[in-house]
Structure formats: structure tokens, C-alpha cells
Motif scaffolding. Structure first.
Motif, PDB file in Angstrom:
ATOM      1  N   ILE A 229       0.805  -1.227   0.000  1.00 27.99           N
ATOM      2  CA  ILE A 229       0.000   0.000   0.000  1.00 27.99           C
ATOM      3  C   ILE A 229       0.842   1.283   0.000  1.00 27.99           C
ATOM      4  N   ALA A 230       2.140   1.160   0.334  1.00 28.34           N
ATOM      5  CA  ALA A 230       2.967   2.365   0.501  1.00 28.34           C
ATOM      6  C   ALA A 230       2.911   3.342  -0.680  1.00 28.34           C
ATOM      7  N   PRO A 231       3.107   2.887  -1.933  1.00 31.18           N
ATOM      8  CA  PRO A 231       3.119   3.882  -3.017  1.00 31.18           C
ATOM      9  C   PRO A 231       1.763   4.558  -3.215  1.00 31.18           C
ATOM     10  N   TYR A 232       0.673   3.825  -2.952  1.00 32.63           N
ATOM     11  CA  TYR A 232      -0.651   4.451  -3.092  1.00 32.63           C
ATOM     12  C   TYR A 232      -0.832   5.515  -2.017  1.00 32.63           C
ATOM     13  N   ALA A 233      -0.390   5.191  -0.801  1.00 28.19           N
ATOM     14  CA  ALA A 233      -0.496   6.163   0.291  1.00 28.19           C
ATOM     15  C   ALA A 233       0.345   7.400  -0.024  1.00 28.19           C
ATOM     16  N   ALA A 234       1.565   7.178  -0.516  1.00 29.36           N
ATOM     17  CA  ALA A 234       2.446   8.309  -0.843  1.00 29.36           C
ATOM     18  C   ALA A 234       1.816   9.179  -1.921  1.00 29.36           C
ATOM     19  N   THR A 235       1.149   8.530  -2.888  1.00 27.92           N
ATOM     20  CA  THR A 235       0.531   9.289  -3.975  1.00 27.92           C
ATOM     21  C   THR A 235      -0.634  10.121  -3.449  1.00 27.92           C
ATOM     22  N   THR A 236      -1.399   9.554  -2.522  1.00 26.76           N
ATOM     23  CA  THR A 236      -2.497  10.328  -1.929  1.00 26.76           C
ATOM     24  C   THR A 236      -1.947  11.562  -1.213  1.00 26.76           C
ATOM     25  N   ILE A 237      -0.843  11.378  -0.505  1.00 22.89           N
ATOM     26  CA  ILE A 237      -0.216  12.505   0.195  1.00 22.89           C
ATOM     27  C   ILE A 237       0.265  13.547  -0.823  1.00 22.89           C
ATOM     28  N   ALA A 238       0.816  13.077  -1.938  1.00 23.33           N
ATOM     29  CA  ALA A 238       1.326  13.991  -2.972  1.00 23.33           C
ATOM     30  C   ALA A 238       0.186  14.714  -3.681  1.00 23.33           C
ATOM     31  N   GLU A 239      -0.907  13.986  -3.948  1.00 24.48           N
ATOM     32  CA  GLU A 239      -2.033  14.574  -4.691  1.00 24.48           C
ATOM     33  C   GLU A 239      -2.641  15.761  -3.963  1.00 24.48           C
ATOM     34  N   TYR A 240      -2.589  15.718  -2.642  1.00 27.22           N
ATOM     35  CA  TYR A 240      -3.132  16.832  -1.875  1.00 27.22           C
ATOM     36  C   TYR A 240      -2.510  18.151  -2.356  1.00 27.22           C
ATOM     37  N   PHE A 241      -1.193  18.143  -2.563  1.00 28.03           N
ATOM     38  CA  PHE A 241      -0.504  19.374  -2.980  1.00 28.03           C
ATOM     39  C   PHE A 241      -0.823  19.697  -4.429  1.00 28.03           C
ATOM     40  N   MET A 242      -0.896  18.644  -5.264  1.00 26.42           N
ATOM     41  CA  MET A 242      -1.232  18.887  -6.674  1.00 26.42           C
ATOM     42  C   MET A 242      -2.600  19.554  -6.770  1.00 26.42           C
ATOM     43  N   GLU A 243      -3.528  19.095  -5.943  1.00 22.73           N
ATOM     44  CA  GLU A 243      -4.880  19.657  -6.006  1.00 22.73           C
ATOM     45  C   GLU A 243      -4.945  21.082  -5.455  1.00 22.73           C
ATOM     46  N   GLN A 244      -3.891  21.485  -4.739  1.00 24.07           N
ATOM     47  CA  GLN A 244      -3.795  22.879  -4.290  1.00 24.07           C
ATOM     48  C   GLN A 244      -3.126  23.741  -5.366  1.00 24.07           C
ATOM     49  N   GLY A 245      -2.864  23.151  -6.515  1.00 22.51           N
ATOM     50  CA  GLY A 245      -2.215  23.910  -7.585  1.00 22.51           C
ATOM     51  C   GLY A 245      -0.702  23.908  -7.515  1.00 22.51           C
ATOM     52  N   ASP A 247       3.239  22.144  -7.694  1.00 19.56           N
ATOM     53  CA  ASP A 247       3.961  21.139  -8.478  1.00 19.56           C
ATOM     54  C   ASP A 247       4.586  20.149  -7.516  1.00 19.56           C
ATOM     55  N   VAL A 248       4.403  18.873  -7.820  1.00 18.92           N
ATOM     56  CA  VAL A 248       4.867  17.830  -6.916  1.00 18.92           C
ATOM     57  C   VAL A 248       5.697  16.822  -7.694  1.00 18.92           C
ATOM     58  N   LEU A 249       6.765  16.350  -7.066  1.00 11.28           N
ATOM     59  CA  LEU A 249       7.580  15.283  -7.643  1.00 11.28           C
ATOM     60  C   LEU A 249       7.459  14.082  -6.724  1.00 11.28           C
ATOM     61  N   ILE A 250       7.176  12.913  -7.293  1.00 12.44           N
ATOM     62  CA  ILE A 250       7.133  11.715  -6.449  1.00 12.44           C
ATOM     63  C   ILE A 250       8.081  10.661  -7.005  1.00 12.44           C
ATOM     64  N   VAL A 251       8.853  10.053  -6.113  1.00 13.14           N
ATOM     65  CA  VAL A 251       9.801   9.007  -6.506  1.00 13.14           C
ATOM     66  C   VAL A 251       9.349   7.708  -5.846  1.00 13.14           C
ATOM     67  N   TYR A 252       9.218   6.641  -6.628  1.00 10.99           N
ATOM     68  CA  TYR A 252       8.906   5.328  -6.052  1.00 10.99           C
ATOM     69  C   TYR A 252      10.163   4.469  -6.143  1.00 10.99           C
ATOM     70  N   ASP A 253      10.750   4.164  -5.006  1.00 11.15           N
ATOM     71  CA  ASP A 253      12.039   3.460  -5.013  1.00 11.15           C
ATOM     72  C   ASP A 253      11.910   2.143  -4.232  1.00 11.15           C
ATOM     73  N   ASP A 254      11.691   0.963  -4.807  1.00 15.25           N
ATOM     74  CA  ASP A 254      11.452   0.846  -6.218  1.00 15.25           C
ATOM     75  C   ASP A 254      10.255  -0.067  -6.477  1.00 15.25           C
ATOM     76  N   LEU A 255       9.748  -0.035  -7.703  1.00 16.86           N
ATOM     77  CA  LEU A 255       8.518  -0.771  -8.007  1.00 16.86           C
ATOM     78  C   LEU A 255       8.769  -2.258  -8.276  1.00 16.86           C
ATOM     79  N   THR A 256      10.006  -2.634  -8.483  1.00 16.70           N
ATOM     80  CA  THR A 256      10.292  -4.069  -8.596  1.00 16.70           C
ATOM     81  C   THR A 256      10.010  -4.738  -7.251  1.00 16.70           C
ATOM     82  N   ARG A 257      10.470  -4.091  -6.202  1.00 14.58           N
ATOM     83  CA  ARG A 257      10.224  -4.655  -4.872  1.00 14.58           C
ATOM     84  C   ARG A 257       8.738  -4.595  -4.542  1.00 14.58           C
ATOM     85  N   HIS A 258       8.086  -3.538  -5.004  1.00  9.25           N
ATOM     86  CA  HIS A 258       6.643  -3.438  -4.794  1.00  9.25           C
ATOM     87  C   HIS A 258       5.935  -4.615  -5.463  1.00  9.25           C
TER      88      HIS A 258
END
Ligand SMILES: Nc1ncnc2c1ncn2[C@@H]1O[C@H](COP(=O)(O)OP(=O)(O)O)[C@@H](O)[C@H]1O
Ligand SMILES: [Mg+2]
Length: 497
Positions: A229-245, A247-258
Motif C-alpha cells: 500500500i505504501a506507493p498508493y499512500a504516498a501518492t495520496t499525500i502527494a495529490e493533496y498538494f497537486m490539487e492545491q495547484g 507542483d509535486v515530484l514523487i519518486v517510487y524506489d522501487d517498483l520491482t520490490r513493490h
């Protein structure tokens, strides 16, 4: 009547029905529960009072529950309750500068989070009508990427390579380069060693990058459900800022392990395995995550979420299942080569196998003065270099291409933690692509580069300013740059001789 009687008079007895089940069996990271007939898919289930789990497999008489915490105290016979909630995490500006786990609990020593909102971990991606094309650059500060593989805000660019080839280093440098640029950075660490995460955090702190970043950690010793669930949770946290207008950068390190964590879960849940034993929906698992990255339309606040997913290959096999899936989901990939890494060509970007599909339109116009020429001549150089190794006699033009290429490569070389501003990048790339550096011995190129950088910034601040602000490089500006470079190099050669 006294107060107690008043309250009692008002209170009415109501029948509240709770479904209470029992744990039938506990496995590593999962449990099977009986007696929750009404439970919904992905509903949170409370086990043994404290532990939370996600209802995942709904079989007729049993529920497969993914555990979101350590299962030490859980045993067959423990009580299980429905909560009627779905998994959510706290969101808000208070998270900036914090380190949290996949459920949003703080892992640092800065005390409890005082956020006011929570949002579901799984959210639909923005609809097409809310999305705008990618047009603004996200500078990584790395010359080879910003000039040849530019990344735009709202883009998804995969970083692909074997272990220890500098994947995390590229993401880290990109985060460091956002210093003072009003970009919120979210780094989501999945399945890594805790010591590696601690090291990463130390670098962020040392370079004062934690002040505009959020780190979400699900390390390798967490149960697979938490890593999942970690990357989905991180994305929700990031989206909050995107929705405030923002710019957000998100790094998933790494999706192979996911993907591995998800495979583990699916196998424990006895879902049928497919290719490489991954379940059939692994593509969907990653596509619905990466689809959440976008550039929003101005009417929607104009925020953006740029995603840099990282994937680890084995023996450079980029056609393995997970890498190919990710390549087809993202807008391009930066491929890192262990051979280059071993030769000390850092960052070890394999330019020939890397691509950025939408970033070209977002690249700052001043790069156009150098990028096209560089890409072409660099490709020629790489081909020629292989050829030259056989000791073939080469004509003069080829020798010139080789000499220039060696210097371009030397200029692309960049140590970690030293992201470079746009104008300085363009100045040194111009010197290399115009062949002005050809007279400088390859070993001295980085020294000459330093001198060019400092002279250009001190002597031509107006031109630098124009480049940074997105104006194209005019012919006069270009001539002026070349003149200063020439001066620097003449002085450099005189000093050397
Ligand atoms: N551009 C660079 N300059 C110097 N050292 C680098 C550079 N890129 C990576 N490294 C070093 O190489 C090692 C491996 O990098 P890392 O990013 O951890 O690899 P990966 O994430 O691919 O396993 C680290 O010790 C890192 O400091
Ligand atoms: Mg790494």
C-alpha cells in the motif's frame, strides 16, 4: 431530577449489530477470518483489538485479510471486527519535512502529526478532461538528462537499471535540485534495507532538502501488505498538494520490490500465479498507480504530479516482465548501464537506450541551441568508439568526432549532489558541442568546465537570467557566450603551457 437521571431519560436503548468474526488461521502477512459475512472488499478489519487488516479475498465462508502490521500477537481464535472504513492516510501541509510510514504514522521524532484531513489511499486517477499537456520542464540538474532526456512536469519517467548503478542517486539529485523552486518532493521507499533509507534521509537533511520533502517508508522487513500500500499512500499525500495547484515530484524506489511484495501477498492468498509467478493483475496494480501522475488543467488549479518510478533489472534484462510492463506504462525510461558505471562514466545513463517521450516539448528553449546537435553527434561518437577499438585507421572527420565525443562525455560526467543550474549547463554543453573544448586534454575538461561556469555567471548574468526564464538563446547571446568561452579557454591553455 439530577443530571444523571436527565441523561438517562434522554438515552434510548438501541440495538447495534456488530459483526464479530474469528481468525481461522494466520500466515506470514495474511490471516483468514470466518464470520464476517457483510464485509466489503478493501474494508478495514480490526483484528485482536489493535491490528488492522484489509479485506482482500472475499470467499463465500471466509475472508482473506492482508495484515497491515506485525502479526506476533495474532492467533487462530482471535476476534475480528468490521470497521466500516476504508484505508486512508492523513494529508496536509503539516506533512512536509516529515518521515512517515505507509499508514501515515510519524517515524521521526517531531511529535504527532496535526493534520485535519484524511483521504483514501486508493483514489481514482484524474479524468482526461481535467488533464493538460505536459509543457513545463522539471529540471533534474543533471546535464545529460536535462539536455537529452528532458522531463516535463506531469510526466512519468522510469529509471531502470541493475543494482548499484546510480538509480537512487539520480532521484536524490533531482530532489536536491528542487531546492528553492517551490516543488514539493515525496520520496516513497519500498522494500529497502532500513540502513539504506537512513542513509538517504541523512543526505536529504545534510543538503537541507527535507524541508520541502516528505518521506514515506515501508522497509523490507515490514509485512508485504504494508509494502504494497505504501506507493498508493504516498501518492495520496502527494495529490493533496497537486490539487492545491502546486507542483509535486514523487519518486517510487522501487517498483520491482513493490511487485514482489504484491506477488507474495497474492501467492499467500492462493491467487493463481501467472508469468514469473506474478498474479494476472500486476499490470493494473502499477498502471492505476502511475495514472495518477498528471498535469492538471488551469481550471483545475494547474498543479502537477511528476512521477519517477524506479525499477531494478537483473543482468540488464529490460525485457523481464515487470520492467516491460513499466516501460509500457510510463512516458519514457532512463536506462543505466553497469558497464558505464564501472568505467566511471557517471551518471551511468545509456543515452542510446533511454528516451523521454513527452519531455521534449517541455524543455527550456535555450537547450534547443545544443540538444539536437548533441544527441546526433553523441550517437555517432558511441558507434564510432566501438569501431575504433579494433584499431582501425580513421579519417580525419572521424577522429574529430571521436575527440569531440570524448569531451562531450566528460562534460556529461557529473558527481553526485552537484546539480547544475540551467545557464551553466547550456554554456558548457555549447562549448563541448561546438568543439571548443577539443584543444583541452580530456583529463582537464572538468577543470575548464568549472572556469567556464564561473566566468559565464559572473560576466553574463543577463543572458543567464534570460535562459532560466525560458527565453530561447538568440544569435547575439550565443555569440556572446562563445566569445566568453573562447576567452576562458585561451587563458586556460596559456596557464597550462
Ligand atoms: N554521479 C555519481 N557520482 C558519484 N557517485 C555516484 C554517482 N551516482 C551514483 N554514485 C554512487 O554509486 C553507488 C550506487 O548508487 P545508488 O544510487 O545507490 O544505486 P542503485 O540505487 O541503482 O542501487 C552509491 O554509492 C552512489 O553514491
Ligand atoms: Mg537504490
Amino acid at each position: 431530577m439530577d443530571a444523571i437521571e436527565q441523561v438517562l431519560a434522554k438515552a434510548r436503548a438501541e440495538l447495534v449489530i456488530h459483526e464479530a468474526g474469528r481468525v481461522a488461521s494466520v500466515g506470514p502477512g495474511v490471516a483468514r477470518v470466518r464470520g464476517l459475512p457483510g464485509v466489503q472488499s478493501e474494508e478495514l478489519v480490526s483484528l485482536h483489538g489493535r491490528l488492522l487488516g484489509l479485506a482482500y479475498n472475499l470467499d463465500p465462508d471466509e475472508v482473506g485479510v492482508v495484515l497491515l502490521g506485525a502479526s506476533n500477537e495474532l492467533a487462530a481464535g482471535s476476534f475480528a471486527h468490521r470497521t466500516g472504513r476504508i484505508l486512508d492516510v492523513p494529508v496536509g501541509g503539516e506533512l512536509v519535512g516529515r518521515v512517515v510510514d505507509a499508514l501515515g504514522n510519524p517515524l521521526d521524532e517531531l511529535g504527532p502529526l496535526r493534520t485535519r484531513q484524511r483521504r483514501p489511499v486508493e483514489r481514482p486517477s484524474p479524468p482526461i478532461l481535467h488533464r493538460a499537456p505536459v509543457t513545463r520542464p522539471l529540471q533534474t540538474g543533471l546535464k545529460v538528462i536535462d539536455s537529452l532526456l528532458p522531463i516535463g512536469r506531469g510526466q512519468r519517467e522510469l529509471i531502470l537499471g541493475d543494482r548499484q548503478t546510480g538509480k537512487t542517486a539520480i532521484a536524490l539529485d533531482t530532489i536536491l535540485n528542487q531546492h528553492g523552486r517551490d516543488v514539493v518532493c515525496v520520496y516513497c521507499s519500498i522494500g529497502q534495507r532500513s540502513s539504506a533509507v537512513a542513509e538517504f534521509l541523512a543526505y536529504l537533511r545534510r543538503h537541507d532538502a527535507l524541508s520541502y520533502s516528505i518521506v514515506v517508508v515501508a522497509s523490507g522487513n515490514e509485512p508485504p501488505g504494508v509494502q504494497y500500500i505504501a506507493p498508493y499512500a504516498a501518492t495520496t499525500i502527494a495529490e493533496y498538494f497537486m490539487e492545491q495547484g502546486r507542483d509535486v515530484l514523487i519518486v517510487y524506489d522501487d517498483l520491482t520490490r513493490h511487485a514482489r511484495a504484491y506477488r507474495e501477498l497474492s501467492l499467500l492468498m492462493r491467487r493463481p500465479p501467472g508469468r514469473e509467478a506474478y498474479p494476472g493483475d500486476i499490470f493494473y496494480v502499477h498502471s492505476r498507480l502511475l495514472e495518477r501522475a498528471t498535469q492538471l488543467r488551469p481550471e483545475r488549479g494547474g498543479g502537477s504530479l511528476t512521477a519517477l518510478p524506479i525499477a531494478e533489472t537483473q543482468s540488464q534484462n529490460i525485457s523481464a516482465y515487470i520492467p516491460t510492463n513499466l516501460i509500457s506504462i510510463t512516458d519514457g525510461q532512463i536506462v543505466l548501464s553497469p558497464q558505464q558505471f564501472r568505467k566511471g562514466i557517471l551518471p551511468a545513463v545509456d543515452v542510446g537506450r533511454s528516451i523521454s517521450r513527452v519531455g521534449g516539448k517541455a524543455q527550456l528553449p535555450c537547450y534547443r541551441a545544443v540538444a539536437g546537435e548533441l544527441r546526433l553527434s553523441y550517437a555517432q561518437f558511441e558507434e564510432l568508439e566501438v569501431f575504433a577499438r579494433f584499431g582501425t585507421r580513421l579519417d580525419e572527420a572521424s577522429i574529430a568526432t571521436l575527440e569531440r565525443g570524448r569531451r562531450v562525455r566528460e562534460v556529461f560526467n557529473q558527481l553526485q549532489y552537484q546539480p547544475m543550474p540551467v545557464a551553466e549547463q547550456v554554456a558548457v554543453l555549447l562549448a563541448a558541442s561546438e568543439g571548443q573544448l577539443n584543444a583541452v586534454p580530456v583529463k582537464q575538461v572538468s577543470k575548464a568546465e568549472q572556469m567556464i561556469r564561473s566566468r559565464v555567471t559572473s560576466e553574463l548574468p543577463a543572458i543567464c537570467q534570460r535562459m532560466e526564464s525560458g527565453e530561447p538563446l538568440s544569435d547575439e547571446d550565443r555569440a556572446e557566450l562563445l566569445r566568453v568561452i573562447e576567452e576562458v579557454l585561451t587563458a586556460f591553455e596559456e596557464a597550462a603551457s
